[in-house]
Design a protein around this motif. Structure first.
Motif, PDB file in Angstrom:
ATOM      1  N   GLY A  29       0.799  -1.219   0.000  1.00 33.26           N
ATOM      2  CA  GLY A  29       0.000   0.000   0.000  1.00 33.26           C
ATOM      3  C   GLY A  29       0.830   1.266   0.000  1.00 33.26           C
ATOM      4  N   GLY A  30       2.173   1.160   0.195  1.00 31.43           N
ATOM      5  CA  GLY A  30       3.049   2.341   0.188  1.00 31.43           C
ATOM      6  C   GLY A  30       3.455   2.674  -1.230  1.00 31.43           C
ATOM      7  N   PRO A  31       4.268   3.717  -1.407  1.00 39.73           N
ATOM      8  CA  PRO A  31       4.702   4.094  -2.756  1.00 39.73           C
ATOM      9  C   PRO A  31       5.593   3.011  -3.362  1.00 39.73           C
ATOM     10  N   ALA A  32       5.478   2.828  -4.662  1.00 37.40           N
ATOM     11  CA  ALA A  32       6.298   1.843  -5.360  1.00 37.40           C
ATOM     12  C   ALA A  32       7.691   2.416  -5.569  1.00 37.40           C
ATOM     13  N   CYS A  33       8.719   1.616  -5.355  1.00 36.39           N
ATOM     14  CA  CYS A  33      10.087   2.076  -5.575  1.00 36.39           C
ATOM     15  C   CYS A  33      10.393   2.008  -7.061  1.00 36.39           C
ATOM     16  N   GLU A  34      11.028   3.030  -7.568  1.00 34.08           N
ATOM     17  CA  GLU A  34      11.425   3.072  -8.981  1.00 34.08           C
ATOM     18  C   GLU A  34      12.947   3.066  -9.036  1.00 34.08           C
ATOM     19  N   SER A  35      13.487   2.373 -10.019  1.00 30.60           N
ATOM     20  CA  SER A  35      14.935   2.366 -10.206  1.00 30.60           C
ATOM     21  C   SER A  35      15.375   3.676 -10.846  1.00 30.60           C
ATOM     22  N   CYS A  36      16.561   4.125 -10.452  1.00 25.95           N
ATOM     23  CA  CYS A  36      17.126   5.304 -11.101  1.00 25.95           C
ATOM     24  C   CYS A  36      17.543   4.908 -12.517  1.00 25.95           C
ATOM     25  N   ALA A  37      17.221   5.756 -13.479  1.00 28.68           N
ATOM     26  CA  ALA A  37      17.575   5.512 -14.880  1.00 28.68           C
ATOM     27  C   ALA A  37      19.051   5.836 -15.108  1.00 28.68           C
ATOM     28  N   PRO A  38      19.654   5.307 -16.175  1.00 28.62           N
ATOM     29  CA  PRO A  38      21.021   5.711 -16.518  1.00 28.62           C
ATOM     30  C   PRO A  38      21.115   7.239 -16.602  1.00 28.62           C
ATOM     31  N   GLY A  39      22.235   7.770 -16.120  1.00 32.14           N
ATOM     32  CA  GLY A  39      22.424   9.223 -16.078  1.00 32.14           C
ATOM     33  C   GLY A  39      21.967   9.826 -14.767  1.00 32.14           C
ATOM     34  N   THR A  40      21.318   9.014 -13.931  1.00 26.87           N
ATOM     35  CA  THR A  40      20.868   9.480 -12.620  1.00 26.87           C
ATOM     36  C   THR A  40      21.321   8.504 -11.551  1.00 26.87           C
ATOM     37  N   PHE A  41      21.259   8.959 -10.299  1.00 22.99           N
ATOM     38  CA  PHE A  41      21.680   8.115  -9.182  1.00 22.99           C
ATOM     39  C   PHE A  41      20.935   8.538  -7.929  1.00 22.99           C
ATOM     40  N   ASN A  82      26.063   4.614 -16.768  1.00 21.62           N
ATOM     41  CA  ASN A  82      25.255   3.897 -17.760  1.00 21.62           C
ATOM     42  C   ASN A  82      24.466   2.768 -17.097  1.00 21.62           C
ATOM     43  N   ARG A  83      24.482   2.749 -15.758  1.00 19.62           N
ATOM     44  CA  ARG A  83      23.799   1.694 -15.017  1.00 19.62           C
ATOM     45  C   ARG A  83      22.420   2.151 -14.541  1.00 19.62           C
ATOM     46  N   THR A  84      21.526   1.209 -14.416  1.00 25.92           N
ATOM     47  CA  THR A  84      20.226   1.441 -13.784  1.00 25.92           C
ATOM     48  C   THR A  84      20.405   1.225 -12.284  1.00 25.92           C
ATOM     49  N   SER A  85      19.688   1.968 -11.471  1.00 27.73           N
ATOM     50  CA  SER A  85      19.753   1.858 -10.008  1.00 27.73           C
ATOM     51  C   SER A  85      21.129   2.215  -9.456  1.00 27.73           C
ATOM     52  N   ALA A  86      21.802   3.163 -10.082  1.00 32.93           N
ATOM     53  CA  ALA A  86      23.144   3.546  -9.636  1.00 32.93           C
ATOM     54  C   ALA A  86      23.073   4.288  -8.303  1.00 32.93           C
ATOM     55  N   THR A  87      24.068   4.039  -7.456  1.00 37.68           N
ATOM     56  CA  THR A  87      24.180   4.770  -6.196  1.00 37.68           C
ATOM     57  C   THR A  87      25.278   5.823  -6.266  1.00 37.68           C
ATOM     58  N   THR A  88      26.093   5.761  -7.316  1.00 37.21           N
ATOM     59  CA  THR A  88      27.140   6.763  -7.563  1.00 37.21           C
ATOM     60  C   THR A  88      27.271   6.950  -9.066  1.00 37.21           C
ATOM     61  N   CYS A  89      27.979   7.983  -9.455  1.00 40.17           N
ATOM     62  CA  CYS A  89      28.297   8.221 -10.872  1.00 40.17           C
ATOM     63  C   CYS A  89      29.803   8.097 -11.047  1.00 40.17           C
ATOM     64  N   ARG A  90      30.247   7.857 -12.270  1.00 41.91           N
ATOM     65  CA  ARG A  90      31.669   7.667 -12.556  1.00 41.91           C
ATOM     66  C   ARG A  90      32.256   8.951 -13.138  1.00 41.91           C
TER      67      ARG A  90
END
Length: 167
Positions: free
Chosen positions: A3-15, A34-42
């Motif tokens: 019933g809570g908000p659905a989690c969305e993966s971060c798209a490439p280019g975002t983190f 270039n990764r989905t669900s990135a926690t950092t950028c390169r």
């Protein structure tokens, strides 16, 4: 949770560096992912950059988005832009270096400068041009740092000479 908000993966280019964040951030200037669900950028590779004015995710989603610095330039450490070297210098991966004595660069160069041709010289580091030897003096080879006086019994009436013929 149900019933809570659905989690969305971060798209490439975002983190997102926070689990469960409501929004993803676009990678900062100089960075990409270039990764989905990135926690950092390169960080962009050496001598490339992504300028601050490129703020949309599609400008940060691939290493190919990192723009090459021009000839005679290197990227800031944060890869947000480039520094162009001055005449008399060449660019390395992270700085500008003066041309050594005997060499010149009329425009900034990559990796190396050009040796002065015979009959000319560059006596100081960071030269933008070579100087011709004056009449009565010569420089026999390339990369000279000065000119030699003609020996007794020889002469050179012209500037830019590589030898002094016997009289």
């Amino acid at each position: 949770s149900p019933g809570g908000p659905a989690c969305e993966s971060c798209a490439p280019g975002t983190f997102s560096s926070t689990d469960g964040a409501e929004a993803c951030d676009v990678c900062p200037s100089g960075y990409y992912t270039n990764r989905t669900s990135a926690t950092t950028c390169r960080l962009c590779p050496t001598r490339t950059h992504i300028p601050p004015e490129l703020t949309n995710a599609s400008s940060h989603d691939d290493v190919d988005d990192c723009l090459t610095c021009g000839v005679g330039a290197y990227a800031f450490p944060d890869r947000s832009g480039c520094v162009t070297c001055s005449s008399g210098q060449f660019a390395t991966d992270n700085n500008c270096t003066d041309c050594p004595v005997g060499e010149f660069a009329s425009e900034p160069q990559d990796a190396a400068c050009t040796s002065c041709v015979g009959g000319s010289f560059a006596s100081s580091a960071g030269s933008a041009e070579c100087t011709l030897c004056v009449p009565g003096r010569y420089a026999p080879g390339t990369g000279s740092v000065g000119c030699e006086a003609c020996l007794e019994g020889s002469a050179q009436p012209s500037a830019g000479a590589t030898s002094c013929p016997l009289c």
